[in-house]
Design a protein around this motif. Structure first.
Motif, PDB file in Angstrom:
ATOM      1  N   PHE A   3       0.698  -1.379   0.127  1.00  0.00           N
ATOM      2  CA  PHE A   3       0.022   0.304  -0.333  1.00  0.00           C
ATOM      3  C   PHE A   3       0.829   0.763  -0.381  1.00  0.00           C
ATOM      4  N   ILE A   4       0.313   1.898  -0.856  1.00  0.00           N
ATOM      5  CA  ILE A   4       1.370   3.536  -0.974  1.00  0.00           C
ATOM      6  C   ILE A   4       0.000   4.060  -0.832  1.00  0.00           C
ATOM      7  N   ASN A   5       0.901   6.020   0.665  1.00  0.00           N
ATOM      8  CA  ASN A   5      -0.393   6.376   0.557  1.00  0.00           C
ATOM      9  C   ASN A   5      -0.379   7.553  -0.096  1.00  0.00           C
ATOM     10  N   LEU A   6      -1.166   7.981  -1.152  1.00  0.00           N
ATOM     11  CA  LEU A   6      -0.295   9.218  -2.042  1.00  0.00           C
ATOM     12  C   LEU A   6      -1.483  10.947  -1.007  1.00  0.00           C
ATOM     13  N   THR A   7      -2.018  10.153  -0.263  1.00  0.00           N
ATOM     14  CA  THR A   7      -2.875  11.444   0.325  1.00  0.00           C
ATOM     15  C   THR A   7      -1.194  12.070   1.526  1.00  0.00           C
ATOM     16  N   SER A  66      -7.199  10.709  -1.514  1.00  0.00           N
ATOM     17  CA  SER A  66      -8.242  11.282  -0.996  1.00  0.00           C
ATOM     18  C   SER A  66      -9.831  10.340  -1.761  1.00  0.00           C
ATOM     19  N   ALA A  67     -10.530  11.352  -0.971  1.00  0.00           N
ATOM     20  CA  ALA A  67     -12.084   9.787  -1.727  1.00  0.00           C
ATOM     21  C   ALA A  67     -12.416  11.189  -2.725  1.00  0.00           C
ATOM     22  N   PHE A  70     -10.344   9.273  -5.693  1.00  0.00           N
ATOM     23  CA  PHE A  70     -11.357   7.997  -5.702  1.00  0.00           C
ATOM     24  C   PHE A  70     -12.699   8.173  -6.078  1.00  0.00           C
ATOM     25  N   SER A  71     -12.887   9.556  -5.889  1.00  0.00           N
ATOM     26  CA  SER A  71     -14.216   9.279  -7.634  1.00  0.00           C
ATOM     27  C   SER A  71     -14.042   9.623  -8.849  1.00  0.00           C
ATOM     28  N   ALA A  72     -12.688  10.432  -9.227  1.00  0.00           N
ATOM     29  CA  ALA A  72     -12.275  10.236 -10.007  1.00  0.00           C
ATOM     30  C   ALA A  72     -11.972   9.756 -11.487  1.00  0.00           C
ATOM     31  N   VAL A  73     -11.696   8.604 -10.310  1.00  0.00           N
ATOM     32  CA  VAL A  73     -10.882   7.599 -11.417  1.00  0.00           C
ATOM     33  C   VAL A  73     -11.774   6.483 -11.141  1.00  0.00           C
ATOM     34  N   VAL A  79      -7.934   3.276  -3.023  1.00  0.00           N
ATOM     35  CA  VAL A  79      -8.450   2.825  -2.309  1.00  0.00           C
ATOM     36  C   VAL A  79      -8.513   3.921  -1.266  1.00  0.00           C
ATOM     37  N   ALA A  80      -9.710   4.818  -0.400  1.00  0.00           N
ATOM     38  CA  ALA A  80      -9.819   5.915  -0.182  1.00  0.00           C
ATOM     39  C   ALA A  80     -10.376   5.522   1.036  1.00  0.00           C
ATOM     40  N   PRO A  81      -9.621   6.563   2.180  1.00  0.00           N
ATOM     41  CA  PRO A  81     -10.002   6.001   3.610  1.00  0.00           C
ATOM     42  C   PRO A  81     -12.063   6.225   4.116  1.00  0.00           C
TER      43      PRO A  81
END
Length: 81
Positions: A3-7, A66-67, A70-73, A79-81
């Motif tokens: 998992f890579i956190n892009l936030t 981010s949400a 996530f909603s744009a792709v 995944v989004a928290p």
């Protein structure tokens, strides 16, 4: 699975697992468009564009985004928290 956190902030799960920020932030481009002026106050509408900073698909890797991203792709590796 990696998992890579892009936030820009740490993501902590209920079990205590923490994913620190990777240093890369995926974002959705945004723009403001003036809608109208009412009583001397300008009103704007925010519009969204392309996703920036999201790496290509790497098998075995999930990206925490981010949400809004996530909603744009439409990708199975986000995944989004």
């Amino acid at each position: 699975m990696k998992f890579i956190n892009l936030t820009p902030h740490a993501i902590k799960l209920n079990d205590g697992t923490t994913f620190p920020p990777s240093g890369v932030v995926a974002r959705v481009a945004a723009d403001l468009q003036e809608v109208k002026t009412i009583g001397g106050v300008q009103l704007y509408r925010q519009t969204f564009g392309d996703v920036e900073g999201l790496p290509e698909v790497i098998p075995g890797t999930m990206y925490i985004v981010s949400a809004l991203v996530f909603s744009a792709v439409d990708r199975d590796d986000c995944v989004a928290p």
